[in-house]
Structure formats: C-alpha cells, structure tokens
Scaffold this active site. Sequence first.
Site, PDB file in Angstrom:
ATOM      1  N   GLY A 190       0.713  -0.856  -0.286  1.00 19.85           N
ATOM      2  CA  GLY A 190       0.275  -0.415   0.177  1.00 19.85           C
ATOM      3  C   GLY A 190       0.075   0.899   0.265  1.00 19.85           C
ATOM      4  O   GLY A 190       0.304   2.357  -0.562  1.00 19.85           O
ATOM      5  N   TYR A 191       1.329   1.811   0.296  1.00 20.97           N
ATOM      6  CA  TYR A 191       2.816   2.341   1.107  1.00 20.97           C
ATOM      7  C   TYR A 191       3.270   2.441  -0.500  1.00 20.97           C
ATOM      8  O   TYR A 191       3.419   3.205  -1.172  1.00 20.97           O
ATOM      9  CB  TYR A 191       3.979   2.153   2.005  1.00 20.97           C
ATOM     10  CG  TYR A 191       4.746   3.382   2.274  1.00 20.97           C
ATOM     11  CD1 TYR A 191       3.896   4.543   3.376  1.00 20.97           C
ATOM     12  CD2 TYR A 191       6.128   3.683   1.734  1.00 20.97           C
ATOM     13  CE1 TYR A 191       5.246   5.701   3.366  1.00 20.97           C
ATOM     14  CE2 TYR A 191       6.620   4.937   1.971  1.00 20.97           C
ATOM     15  CZ  TYR A 191       6.595   5.727   3.546  1.00 20.97           C
ATOM     16  OH  TYR A 191       6.571   6.840   3.412  1.00 20.97           O
TER      17      TYR A 191
END
Length: 253
Positions: A157-158
């Site tokens: 996600g990051y």
Amino acid sequence: MNPFDLTGRLAVVTGAKRGIGFAMAQALAAAGADIIGVSASLDPESSAIADRVRESGRDFSGHRVDFADRAQVTAFADRLAANDRPVDILVNNAGTIRRSPASEHPLGWFDQVLEVNLTSGFLLSQILGRRMLEAGRGRILFTASLLSFQGGINVPGYAAAKSGVAGLVRALSNEWAGRGVTVNGIAPGYIATDNTHALQHDPDRSRAILERIPAGRWGLADDIGGAAVFLASDAASYVTGAILPVDGGWLGR
C-alpha cells in the site's frame, strides 16, 4: 534580496506534530513563514511544534484532522480556502505505513494508506490550489519516498501510494506551472523517524541499509528542512514537476 526569504508567507504543513513534518515546519518558520500545523493527533492549543515556530517569531495555528477521513480533510481545506489570508505554501506530508506481506495484506490497510498518503494530499491541493491559481502564485510540496522509485518489501500500500504521489506531482505541475503554481516532491531516504523504527532496530536490515548509503548514516528529519525551504522559495521558481531525493546518495548506488 534573499531568494530563500519566506517572510509574510503562510504555509500549511500536514503531519507537523513530529518527524519530517515537524522539521519542515520548523525550517519554513525559520525562513520567515507563518505556519498552520496539522496532524491527526496534534493538540491545537499546545504542542512542541507550536512552541518552536513561535520561538522563531512566527505565528502558529494548530489543527487536528484525521487524514483517513475524507470528509474531515475536505471540510478543513474548505475552511482554509475561505480565510481572508490565502495559503502560499502547502506541504502535503501526512502519512502512515502498514507492514505485511502482499499475500496477506488486509485490504483495509491498503485503503487507509492510500487515503492518508495520496488522496488527502490531492484533496488539499485541489481545494487550496484553486485559490493559488486565481492569485497566479503558489508552492505545493509533497513528501514522496524512495518507494516512489522502488517497490519496497512488505509495504504494498505504501509503495503504491508513494508511486502515486510522484505521478500526482507531475500531473499537477503539468497543469499549473504555467499559471504560477509550482508542484514538487521531496523523497526522503532512510530517515530515523517513527515510521522506520522497525528497520532501525532490525540488525540485519539496518546494516544492509547503511552499507548502501554513501553518506554512511541514517538521515535525520532536520536534513529535509532545507529542501523544503528551497522548493517553497523564489529560488525554486523554475523548479516544478521534480522529485528531489534527500537520501545520502542511496539512489546513486
């Protein structure tokens, strides 16, 4: 005249309570800017960053906003846009990270990380950028990442969010640079903050990281402040659509 002088300008810094956001707010204040500091857990009445900014002789206004809550972010941006005093500098620094292998990564974590790291910055830029465009001047900065260039491990996600930040910087710059609003990103390297606590205390990972950094050390949050002042200042009036690495040479290896 000093092209780095920010006297009389108003800067919004998200994620200003600690770490990189704290350092950027402090540096902008030292260069002359008044600061609106924002964080999900900032005490609006009393905080270390408020004290530091006021010690520089600048005004400070604190606000608590949950950047995972789109309605809160939008309402906050609308209030700022309606103020008599316009925002000259927007620093989209608020961020969060969730670590888990991609095959097991909860979708809720993925959604939260994108909302905080990417969508909130777009909303603030869109709403405050309209007034900058009307004025014909403004500076917007995003905190990107080494993972704007690389994929990382256990942070899907990051990595997606920070890659999106790099694309958003270029997209907004393409539309707005000709109208006086520059949009840039700063890509910190491995900085000793809360977000990298796990890596700093993993002997194998920390050693591998340090072996690749030509500067031979973890970065400090204060190392990012000068880059923020430069990109927010008149000295960078012809710098736009750029992602500036502040990484001790990591990407050069």
